[in-house]
Scaffold this motif. Structure first.
Motif, short mmCIF file in Angstrom:
data_model
loop_
_atom_site.label_atom_id
_atom_site.label_comp_id
_atom_site.label_asym_id
_atom_site.label_seq_id
_atom_site.Cartn_x
_atom_site.Cartn_y
_atom_site.Cartn_z
N ALA A 28 5.00 -6.29 -8.82
CA ALA A 28 4.98 -7.70 -9.21
C ALA A 28 6.17 -8.43 -8.61
O ALA A 28 7.27 -7.88 -8.50
CB ALA A 28 5.02 -7.85 -10.74
N LEU A 29 5.93 -9.68 -8.22
CA LEU A 29 7.00 -10.56 -7.80
C LEU A 29 7.39 -11.41 -9.01
O LEU A 29 6.58 -12.19 -9.52
CB LEU A 29 6.55 -11.47 -6.66
CG LEU A 29 6.19 -10.78 -5.34
CD1 LEU A 29 5.73 -11.81 -4.32
CD2 LEU A 29 7.37 -10.00 -4.79
N THR A 30 8.61 -11.24 -9.48
CA THR A 30 9.08 -11.93 -10.67
C THR A 30 10.13 -12.96 -10.27
O THR A 30 11.17 -12.60 -9.71
CB THR A 30 9.67 -10.94 -11.69
OG1 THR A 30 8.65 -10.02 -12.07
CG2 THR A 30 10.18 -11.67 -12.92
N LEU A 163 9.43 -21.43 8.57
CA LEU A 163 8.86 -20.25 9.21
C LEU A 163 9.53 -18.98 8.68
O LEU A 163 8.86 -17.96 8.44
CB LEU A 163 9.00 -20.33 10.73
CG LEU A 163 8.14 -21.39 11.41
CD1 LEU A 163 8.40 -21.39 12.92
CD2 LEU A 163 6.66 -21.14 11.14
N ALA A 164 10.85 -19.04 8.50
CA ALA A 164 11.56 -17.89 7.96
C ALA A 164 11.17 -17.63 6.51
O ALA A 164 11.09 -16.48 6.07
CB ALA A 164 13.07 -18.09 8.08
N VAL A 165 10.93 -18.69 5.74
CA VAL A 165 10.45 -18.54 4.37
C VAL A 165 9.11 -17.80 4.36
O VAL A 165 8.91 -16.87 3.58
CB VAL A 165 10.33 -19.90 3.67
CG1 VAL A 165 9.56 -19.76 2.35
CG2 VAL A 165 11.71 -20.48 3.40
N ASP A 166 8.20 -18.20 5.23
CA ASP A 166 6.90 -17.54 5.29
C ASP A 166 7.05 -16.07 5.64
O ASP A 166 6.36 -15.20 5.08
CB ASP A 166 6.01 -18.23 6.32
CG ASP A 166 5.55 -19.61 5.88
OD1 ASP A 166 5.64 -19.89 4.67
OD2 ASP A 166 5.11 -20.40 6.73
N SER A 167 7.95 -15.77 6.57
CA SER A 167 8.18 -14.38 6.96
C SER A 167 8.75 -13.58 5.79
O SER A 167 8.37 -12.43 5.56
CB SER A 167 9.12 -14.33 8.16
OG SER A 167 9.33 -13.01 8.59
N LEU A 172 8.21 -9.67 1.17
CA LEU A 172 8.27 -9.36 -0.25
C LEU A 172 6.91 -8.91 -0.77
O LEU A 172 6.82 -8.00 -1.60
CB LEU A 172 8.78 -10.56 -1.04
CG LEU A 172 10.21 -11.00 -0.79
CD1 LEU A 172 10.60 -12.12 -1.74
CD2 LEU A 172 11.18 -9.85 -0.90
N ARG A 173 5.85 -9.56 -0.29
CA ARG A 173 4.51 -9.17 -0.70
C ARG A 173 4.19 -7.73 -0.28
O ARG A 173 3.55 -6.98 -1.02
CB ARG A 173 3.48 -10.11 -0.10
CG ARG A 173 3.11 -11.28 -0.96
CD ARG A 173 2.31 -10.83 -2.17
NE ARG A 173 2.25 -11.92 -3.14
CZ ARG A 173 2.22 -11.76 -4.44
NH1 ARG A 173 2.29 -10.56 -4.96
NH2 ARG A 173 2.15 -12.78 -5.25
#
Length: 292
Positions: A28-30, A163-167, A172-173
């Motif tokens: 899970a991502l918390t 773009l870095a946020v998406d990466s 994390l996923r």
């Protein structure tokens, strides 16, 4: 499972963290959210053993977390701790070896992460020569270099371009999909809403909200937007209705014992209805409500 069980930390007369309890489930991502001074960083430091716990405990897979357990956690502190004058590639390899990787494995992992964060050509550069956003990417790479069993990240998206946020989100996923518990703090509530499986909301050192986005939304109540031809001022006179906002032909209201069907029937009897929509609160609205 990572559990924070009734932890408390005082600094003199100030109670920075007050009997805080929550769990971070495997896979899970918390999201850990709260204003400045809410106690997020202090809690994360106690999870990692950087700060002593004055009461309560941190549990890992049901037992009190040990120093050995924490060695397998990936940690990104609020105050970045890399070496500014050391080449990026060399220090990531060094950190990987400290975490137990063989030299060849550390080099391969470093090369893969730098490629992923579009820094493959900057490995020989000193960290201080990089932009703040790229330094942040290197810090993230340091946190995940040794395939951690849990991830504790304090403001990992700070300073990153879209773009870095998406990466970073993709990375994390991937860890979550492998069953790794991931706890991260962020002030970017729109990102938290899009990304997280569950939220922990802290205010003045206490947990004031904990659950999935949908669970917190359901506690926040439901609002309705009505847009009509003409003036919707009559809605204020409907029994059991509380108007939250009104602008032009639109009105936002909550039920206080009233009936949406009755409102819609009345609206139709007065003319055309352009919109009648259920509006669920956003994470930002939930946050403002629970921390008020």
């Amino acid at each position: 499972m990572l559990e924070v069980a009734g932890v408390t930390r005082r600094f003199g007369d100030n109670v920075a963290v007050d009997d805080v309890s929550f769990t971070v489930r495997p896979g899970a991502l918390t999201g850990f959210v709260g204003g400045n001074g809410a106690g997020k960083t202090t809690t994360m430091r106690m999870i990692m053993g950087v700060l002593a716990i004055q009461s309560g405990e941190i549990r890992w897979h049901g037992h009190p977390a040990t120093e050995l357990d924490r060695r397998s956690f990936g940690y990104m502190p609020e105050e970045r701790g890399l070496y500014p004058k050391q080449p990026v590639f060399d220090q990531l390899v060094y950190l990987g070896r400290l975490r137990g990787l063989a030299t060849d494995a550390a080099k391969a992992r470093t090369a893969s992460l730098l490629e992923r964060f579009e820094l493959a050509g900057r490995g020989k550069d000193k960290l201080e020569s990089l932009s703040l956003g790229n330094q942040q990417r290197v810090q993230i790479a340091a946190a995940v270099i040794a395939q951690p069993s849990a991830l504790i990240l304090d403001e990992p998206f700070s300073g990153l371009d879209p773009l870095a946020v998406d990466s970073m989100v993709e990375l994390l996923r991937e860890f979550a999909d492998q069953g790794v518990p991931v706890l991260f703090s962020s002030h970017q509530l729109d990102l938290v809403e899009r990304l997280c499986d569950q939220l922990v909301v802290l205010a003045a050192g206490k947990v004031v909200g904990h659950g999935s986005v949908e669970e917190l939304r359901s506690k926040g109540g439901t609002r309705y937007r009505l847009v009509v031809d003409g003036d919707p001022g009559w809605v204020r006179e409907q029994p059991g209705i509380r108007v939250v906002d009104s602008a032009g032909p639109g009105v936002l209201f909550e039920l206080d014992g009233g009936d949406t069907d009755a409102v819609l029937r009345t609206a139709l009897s007065r003319g055309s209805v352009r919109e009648f929509t259920e509006v669920r609160p956003t994470v930002t609205e939930i946050y403002r409500e629970v921390t008020a």
